[in-house]
Design a protein around this motif. Structure first.
Motif, PDB file in Angstrom:
ATOM      1  N   ARG A  40      29.058  44.589  40.313  1.00 28.30           N
ATOM      2  CA  ARG A  40      27.796  45.317  40.162  1.00 28.30           C
ATOM      3  C   ARG A  40      26.978  44.575  39.108  1.00 28.30           C
ATOM      4  NH1 ARG A  40      28.679  50.694  38.058  1.00 28.30           N
ATOM      5  NH2 ARG A  40      30.520  49.810  37.101  1.00 28.30           N
ATOM      6  N   PRO A  41      25.669  44.806  39.059  1.00 34.56           N
ATOM      7  CA  PRO A  41      24.852  44.121  38.052  1.00 34.56           C
ATOM      8  C   PRO A  41      25.381  44.302  36.619  1.00 34.56           C
ATOM      9  CG  PRO A  41      23.422  45.073  39.696  1.00 34.56           C
ATOM     10  CD  PRO A  41      24.822  45.554  40.011  1.00 34.56           C
ATOM     11  N   LYS A  42      25.872  45.490  36.303  1.00 34.64           N
ATOM     12  CA  LYS A  42      26.403  45.710  34.952  1.00 34.64           C
ATOM     13  C   LYS A  42      27.615  44.818  34.693  1.00 34.64           C
ATOM     14  CE  LYS A  42      27.540  49.334  31.690  1.00 34.64           C
ATOM     15  NZ  LYS A  42      27.552  50.776  31.457  1.00 34.64           N
ATOM     16  N   HIS A  43      28.448  44.604  35.721  1.00 36.55           N
ATOM     17  CA  HIS A  43      29.598  43.710  35.566  1.00 36.55           C
ATOM     18  C   HIS A  43      29.132  42.305  35.189  1.00 36.55           C
ATOM     19  CE1 HIS A  43      31.938  46.420  38.582  1.00 36.55           C
ATOM     20  NE2 HIS A  43      32.186  46.800  37.338  1.00 36.55           N
ATOM     21  N   PHE A  44      28.092  41.839  35.873  1.00 39.85           N
ATOM     22  CA  PHE A  44      27.566  40.502  35.584  1.00 39.85           C
ATOM     23  C   PHE A  44      27.079  40.417  34.139  1.00 39.85           C
ATOM     24  CE2 PHE A  44      23.917  37.531  35.511  1.00 39.85           C
ATOM     25  CZ  PHE A  44      24.584  36.351  35.840  1.00 39.85           C
ATOM     26  N   ALA A  45      26.363  41.440  33.698  1.00 41.53           N
ATOM     27  CA  ALA A  45      25.859  41.451  32.321  1.00 41.53           C
ATOM     28  C   ALA A  45      27.010  41.423  31.319  1.00 41.53           C
ATOM     29  CB  ALA A  45      24.986  42.683  32.093  1.00 41.53           C
ATOM     30  N   ILE A  76      34.239  47.557  31.320  1.00 40.77           N
ATOM     31  CA  ILE A  76      35.330  46.686  30.864  1.00 40.77           C
ATOM     32  C   ILE A  76      36.629  47.076  31.549  1.00 40.77           C
ATOM     33  CG2 ILE A  76      36.743  46.039  28.872  1.00 40.77           C
ATOM     34  CD1 ILE A  76      34.129  46.136  27.200  1.00 40.77           C
ATOM     35  N   ASP A  77      36.867  48.374  31.696  1.00 44.99           N
ATOM     36  CA  ASP A  77      38.070  48.827  32.418  1.00 44.99           C
ATOM     37  C   ASP A  77      38.073  48.300  33.854  1.00 44.99           C
ATOM     38  OD1 ASP A  77      38.979  50.223  30.192  1.00 44.99           O
ATOM     39  OD2 ASP A  77      38.379  52.200  30.953  1.00 44.99           O
ATOM     40  N   GLU A  78      36.923  48.382  34.521  1.00 49.40           N
ATOM     41  CA  GLU A  78      36.826  47.898  35.896  1.00 49.40           C
ATOM     42  C   GLU A  78      37.059  46.392  35.967  1.00 49.40           C
ATOM     43  OE1 GLU A  78      33.606  51.305  37.297  1.00 49.40           O
ATOM     44  OE2 GLU A  78      32.922  49.238  37.047  1.00 49.40           O
ATOM     45  N   LEU A  79      36.424  45.656  35.065  1.00 46.62           N
ATOM     46  CA  LEU A  79      36.597  44.197  35.053  1.00 46.62           C
ATOM     47  C   LEU A  79      38.042  43.820  34.736  1.00 46.62           C
ATOM     48  CD1 LEU A  79      33.258  43.235  33.294  1.00 46.62           C
ATOM     49  CD2 LEU A  79      33.881  42.730  35.674  1.00 46.62           C
ATOM     50  N   GLU A  80      38.672  44.583  33.864  1.00 45.28           N
ATOM     51  CA  GLU A  80      40.075  44.318  33.535  1.00 45.28           C
ATOM     52  C   GLU A  80      40.966  44.588  34.742  1.00 45.28           C
ATOM     53  OE1 GLU A  80      42.805  44.911  29.630  1.00 45.28           O
ATOM     54  OE2 GLU A  80      41.819  46.724  30.368  1.00 45.28           O
ATOM     55  N   SER A  81      40.705  45.680  35.468  1.00 44.19           N
ATOM     56  CA  SER A  81      41.518  45.990  36.653  1.00 44.19           C
ATOM     57  C   SER A  81      41.302  44.959  37.764  1.00 44.19           C
ATOM     58  CB  SER A  81      41.226  47.399  37.166  1.00 44.19           C
ATOM     59  OG  SER A  81      39.963  47.462  37.776  1.00 44.19           O
ATOM     60  N   MET A  82      40.152  44.282  37.746  1.00 35.31           N
ATOM     61  CA  MET A  82      39.876  43.229  38.723  1.00 35.31           C
ATOM     62  C   MET A  82      40.463  41.889  38.278  1.00 35.31           C
ATOM     63  SD  MET A  82      35.900  44.393  39.257  1.00 35.31           S
ATOM     64  CE  MET A  82      35.330  43.061  40.289  1.00 35.31           C
ATOM     65  N   GLY A  83      41.017  41.853  37.069  1.00 35.18           N
ATOM     66  CA  GLY A  83      41.609  40.624  36.560  1.00 35.18           C
ATOM     67  C   GLY A  83      40.593  39.628  36.029  1.00 35.18           C
ATOM     68  N   LEU A  84      39.386  40.103  35.675  1.00 32.09           N
ATOM     69  CA  LEU A  84      38.324  39.203  35.241  1.00 32.09           C
ATOM     70  C   LEU A  84      38.185  39.118  33.719  1.00 32.09           C
ATOM     71  CD1 LEU A  84      35.629  40.092  37.924  1.00 32.09           C
ATOM     72  CD2 LEU A  84      37.381  38.308  37.986  1.00 32.09           C
ATOM     73  N   VAL A  85      38.612  40.166  33.016  1.00 27.04           N
ATOM     74  CA  VAL A  85      38.639  40.158  31.550  1.00 27.04           C
ATOM     75  C   VAL A  85      39.960  40.738  31.096  1.00 27.04           C
ATOM     76  CG1 VAL A  85      36.121  40.422  31.311  1.00 27.04           C
ATOM     77  CG2 VAL A  85      37.583  42.441  31.176  1.00 27.04           C
ATOM     78  N   GLU A  86      40.268  40.473  29.840  1.00 27.12           N
ATOM     79  CA  GLU A  86      41.463  41.073  29.257  1.00 27.12           C
ATOM     80  C   GLU A  86      41.176  41.447  27.813  1.00 27.12           C
ATOM     81  OE1 GLU A  86      44.551  38.181  29.674  1.00 27.12           O
ATOM     82  OE2 GLU A  86      43.691  36.830  28.179  1.00 27.12           O
ATOM     83  N   ARG A  87      41.870  42.492  27.386  1.00 27.92           N
ATOM     84  CA  ARG A  87      41.801  42.919  25.986  1.00 27.92           C
ATOM     85  C   ARG A  87      42.966  42.264  25.264  1.00 27.92           C
ATOM     86  NH1 ARG A  87      40.157  47.760  28.865  1.00 27.92           N
ATOM     87  NH2 ARG A  87      38.290  48.672  27.930  1.00 27.92           N
ATOM     88  N   ARG A  88      42.647  41.675  24.122  1.00 24.54           N
ATOM     89  CA  ARG A  88      43.688  41.025  23.321  1.00 24.54           C
ATOM     90  C   ARG A  88      43.676  41.640  21.928  1.00 24.54           C
ATOM     91  NH1 ARG A  88      41.755  34.954  24.832  1.00 24.54           N
ATOM     92  NH2 ARG A  88      42.463  34.943  26.992  1.00 24.54           N
ATOM     93  N   ARG A  89      44.847  42.015  21.448  1.00 21.23           N
ATOM     94  CA  ARG A  89      44.965  42.552  20.086  1.00 21.23           C
ATOM     95  C   ARG A  89      44.633  41.460  19.078  1.00 21.23           C
ATOM     96  NH1 ARG A  89      44.729  47.643  19.671  1.00 21.23           N
ATOM     97  NH2 ARG A  89      46.297  48.801  20.777  1.00 21.23           N
ATOM     98  N   ASP A  90      43.845  41.835  18.085  1.00 22.43           N
ATOM     99  CA  ASP A  90      43.526  40.921  16.993  1.00 22.43           C
ATOM    100  C   ASP A  90      44.706  40.946  16.026  1.00 22.43           C
ATOM    101  OD1 ASP A  90      42.594  39.665  14.681  1.00 22.43           O
ATOM    102  OD2 ASP A  90      40.599  40.555  14.836  1.00 22.43           O
ATOM    103  N   ALA A 100      38.115  39.058  26.346  1.00 21.29           N
ATOM    104  CA  ALA A 100      38.027  37.654  26.759  1.00 21.29           C
ATOM    105  C   ALA A 100      38.028  37.552  28.274  1.00 21.29           C
ATOM    106  CB  ALA A 100      39.205  36.873  26.180  1.00 21.29           C
ATOM    107  N   LEU A 101      37.367  36.512  28.771  1.00 20.79           N
ATOM    108  CA  LEU A 101      37.405  36.222  30.204  1.00 20.79           C
ATOM    109  C   LEU A 101      38.768  35.638  30.562  1.00 20.79           C
ATOM    110  CD1 LEU A 101      33.987  34.441  30.872  1.00 20.79           C
ATOM    111  CD2 LEU A 101      34.584  36.810  31.357  1.00 20.79           C
ATOM    112  N   THR A 102      39.251  35.999  31.732  1.00 24.86           N
ATOM    113  CA  THR A 102      40.433  35.334  32.278  1.00 24.86           C
ATOM    114  C   THR A 102      39.952  34.096  33.031  1.00 24.86           C
ATOM    115  OG1 THR A 102      40.291  36.546  34.361  1.00 24.86           O
ATOM    116  CG2 THR A 102      41.606  37.573  32.584  1.00 24.86           C
ATOM    117  N   ALA A 103      40.880  33.316  33.532  1.00 28.02           N
ATOM    118  CA  ALA A 103      40.495  32.149  34.342  1.00 28.02           C
ATOM    119  C   ALA A 103      39.718  32.608  35.574  1.00 28.02           C
ATOM    120  CB  ALA A 103      41.732  31.353  34.743  1.00 28.02           C
ATOM    121  N   ASP A 104      40.177  33.700  36.215  1.00 24.15           N
ATOM    122  CA  ASP A 104      39.444  34.236  37.370  1.00 24.15           C
ATOM    123  C   ASP A 104      38.060  34.730  36.957  1.00 24.15           C
ATOM    124  OD1 ASP A 104      41.462  33.676  39.166  1.00 24.15           O
ATOM    125  OD2 ASP A 104      42.230  35.732  39.243  1.00 24.15           O
ATOM    126  N   GLY A 105      37.969  35.325  35.764  1.00 24.33           N
ATOM    127  CA  GLY A 105      36.686  35.804  35.264  1.00 24.33           C
ATOM    128  C   GLY A 105      35.713  34.661  35.042  1.00 24.33           C
TER     129      GLY A 105
END
Length: 151
Positions: A40-45, A76-90, A100-105
């Motif tokens: 969706r457009p928001k995903h792209f943004a 972010i939840d949607e993008l994470e479930s699509m494998g396009l971003v991931e949350r990483r603990r600092d 962060a973007l994944t390789a697929d992202g």
């Protein structure tokens, strides 16, 4: 196709009408092209913001986008479930998650940016490069007038 706005209409009204019409056309094309990638457009943004933020937190990304960070959770939840971003603990702050973007992202964002660029070139195809530069300068001047910020 003749314009539905009368030629005798005030020039400012014609300009505003044409801007709205072009904006609707581009928004529809943009949505359609993003849908072709499953976005969706928001995903792209959000993907763009994450790519430019280099490991920023959800709060930092929200600030850069001018959005409340809680408004990003769903995207972010949607993008994470699509494998396009991931949350990483600092490691320095366990309460903080970096996005962060994944390789697929990264690959998906590259394709999406290409589609957006192609769409813009199609939309502005009747203009030469100098005319596009003039249009950008004029639109930037309109935006700088501040009226857009009040909407």
């Amino acid at each position: 196709m003749p314009s539905p706005i009368p030629s005798g209409a005030p020039v400012h009204a014609r300009a505003a009408y044409l801007l709205a019409r072009v904006g609707r056309t581009q928004a529809a094309r943009f949505s359609e092209r993003m849908r072709a990638l499953g976005l969706r457009p928001k995903h792209f943004a959000v993907l763009n913001a994450v790519a430019l933020a280099d490991g920023a937190s959800q709060q930092e990304i929200g600030g850069r986008m001018g959005l409340d960070p809680s408004g990003l959770v769903g995207a972010i939840d949607e993008l994470e479930s699509m494998g396009l971003v991931e949350r990483r603990r600092d490691p320095a702050d366990r309460r903080r998650n970096a996005i962060a973007l994944t390789a697929d992202g990264t690959a998906t964002l590259r394709r999406a940016r290409r589609l957006v660029s192609d769409s813009a070139r199609e939309l502005l195809g009747a203009l030469d490069d100098a005319e596009v530069e003039t249009l950008v300068a004029l639109l930037a001047k309109v935006e700088a007038g501040g009226e857009l910020e009040r909407l």
